[in-house]
Write a protein that holds these residues in place. Sequence first.
Motif, mmCIF file in Angstrom:
data_model
loop_
_atom_site.group_PDB
_atom_site.id
_atom_site.type_symbol
_atom_site.label_atom_id
_atom_site.label_comp_id
_atom_site.label_asym_id
_atom_site.label_seq_id
_atom_site.Cartn_x
_atom_site.Cartn_y
_atom_site.Cartn_z
ATOM 1 N N UNK A 192 -17.481 9.508 9.833
ATOM 2 C CA UNK A 192 -18.278 10.469 10.580
ATOM 3 C C UNK A 192 -18.421 11.731 9.743
ATOM 4 N N UNK A 193 -19.648 12.202 9.573
ATOM 5 C CA UNK A 193 -19.914 13.430 8.829
ATOM 6 C C UNK A 193 -20.492 14.459 9.793
ATOM 7 N N UNK A 194 -19.847 15.605 9.892
ATOM 8 C CA UNK A 194 -20.314 16.679 10.761
ATOM 9 C C UNK A 194 -20.611 17.923 9.926
ATOM 10 N N UNK A 195 -21.653 18.651 10.320
ATOM 11 C CA UNK A 195 -22.075 19.854 9.591
ATOM 12 C C UNK A 195 -22.258 21.005 10.574
ATOM 13 N N UNK A 196 -21.909 22.192 10.129
ATOM 14 C CA UNK A 196 -21.882 23.340 11.028
ATOM 15 C C UNK A 196 -23.166 24.163 10.984
ATOM 16 N N UNK A 197 -23.295 25.025 11.967
ATOM 17 C CA UNK A 197 -24.279 26.103 11.908
ATOM 18 C C UNK A 197 -23.700 27.188 10.992
ATOM 19 N N UNK A 198 -24.535 28.097 10.469
ATOM 20 C CA UNK A 198 -24.031 29.105 9.534
ATOM 21 C C UNK A 198 -23.378 30.300 10.230
ATOM 22 N N UNK A 199 -22.515 30.942 9.501
ATOM 23 C CA UNK A 199 -22.015 32.266 9.857
ATOM 24 C C UNK A 199 -22.249 33.187 8.665
ATOM 25 N N UNK A 200 -22.165 34.473 8.907
ATOM 26 C CA UNK A 200 -22.365 35.435 7.818
ATOM 27 C C UNK A 200 -23.734 36.061 7.908
ATOM 28 N N UNK A 201 -24.498 35.927 6.822
ATOM 29 C CA UNK A 201 -25.834 36.506 6.788
ATOM 30 C C UNK A 201 -25.875 37.938 6.304
ATOM 31 N N UNK A 202 -24.743 38.435 5.836
ATOM 32 C CA UNK A 202 -24.685 39.817 5.377
ATOM 33 C C UNK A 202 -24.919 39.895 3.867
ATOM 34 N N UNK A 203 -24.880 41.120 3.347
ATOM 35 C CA UNK A 203 -25.116 41.331 1.929
ATOM 36 C C UNK A 203 -23.836 41.148 1.131
ATOM 37 N N UNK A 204 -24.018 40.675 -0.083
ATOM 38 C CA UNK A 204 -22.951 40.673 -1.086
ATOM 39 C C UNK A 204 -23.541 41.303 -2.329
ATOM 40 N N UNK A 205 -22.862 42.314 -2.870
ATOM 41 C CA UNK A 205 -23.391 43.060 -4.015
ATOM 42 C C UNK A 205 -22.654 42.685 -5.279
ATOM 43 N N UNK A 206 -23.414 42.309 -6.301
ATOM 44 C CA UNK A 206 -22.840 41.998 -7.609
ATOM 45 C C UNK A 206 -23.755 42.553 -8.690
ATOM 46 N N UNK A 207 -23.183 43.225 -9.680
ATOM 47 C CA UNK A 207 -23.962 43.838 -10.767
ATOM 48 C C UNK A 207 -25.086 44.715 -10.221
ATOM 49 N N UNK A 208 -24.747 45.481 -9.169
ATOM 50 C CA UNK A 208 -25.705 46.409 -8.545
ATOM 51 C C UNK A 208 -26.916 45.694 -7.936
#
Length: 342
Positions: A192-208
């Motif tokens: 059985x393979x189950x997949x989730x809905x997403x969480x997060x959606x915020x910004x991640x800053x790298x190298x400005x």
Amino acid sequence: MKQIGVLISFLVVLSAQAQVYSYSNLYRVLKEQDSIFFERCFNECDLEYLNNHITEDLKFFHDQSGYQNKEVFLDNTLKYICSDFEKKPIRLLDENSLAVSPLFNNGKLYAAIQTGIHHFFLRQENKDDVWTSSAKFTHVWVIDDEKWKLSVVLSYNHNNELNESQNLEKDPFEEYIFSTYDYAYLSGKKLVVQNSVPKGGLKYTTDNTNKFYAVFWSRIINETNHSFQLRMNFSADSSVLYTSPYTYFNLYLPSAKMKEVSLDEFNYGLDLKSFLDENINKPTELNRKVHSNESFSFYVVAVFNRGVQGTLRSEITLQDQSIYYTVNEKKMQIGSIKQIIK
């Protein structure tokens, strides 16, 4: 009876190999068909609707009451389901178990196989519904005069005893599941393979530079008697997200252990910043043995160059020994899953 068993095995294996995604139009249409059909025909006993939405050559196979044609099926529905409204049998679908596979004739859709698990209850006025049994089902829907009708019904693996492996207690993962796929093996048992809905959606800053992320998880439940070797890898290359203009994304496989107690937490409990600070723009991989009767969950992180327009969904699916990962409509082969034979 042997022929019935062969038919069940054939339909289950066929449906596992060609399942459509749960966000596809066919899946949604047949999920709605199932909901309307059983609510009106089984729960409300609209027998005229039932008669008009099954084919004349209906074949109904039941593991306890045998084979029925359309005439016998209608008679038995009236006799056993719709004769006593003071003690009324009720059918409820396990929505997370539902799977749909299309059938084509020279490229034209003419039918579909729908599989799942349903639960049965006894309803009495001013009382809570009482669970009576659960079963697996396989339905063949055909397009007849531009209308979906049930042509073949298989109802099997009925049980009426609750135990640790067959109970109706809520799965803590359940409310976060986006899609579920069952892959049957010759033993009759399944992955059985189950997949989730997403969480997060915020910004991640790298190298400005601001990027946007989403955290998913997938779970593999091995109900077979064999272990499987799971190998997956995501490259450092970006992919185009077709459903959102000018949007590119990278996928990552954190090594952090996914825990049931983390489901309610932000980002499903993943320390995202620490992971991305170390792994951004790098390939990641997962190499893991999934033992018999083991459930294994893991994170998948998607990082985008801009905010995603519309709904974001992703999922792992299997085809033969290959593993595919789909983000909206972008499908990629990412690894393999092989049965370990000792």
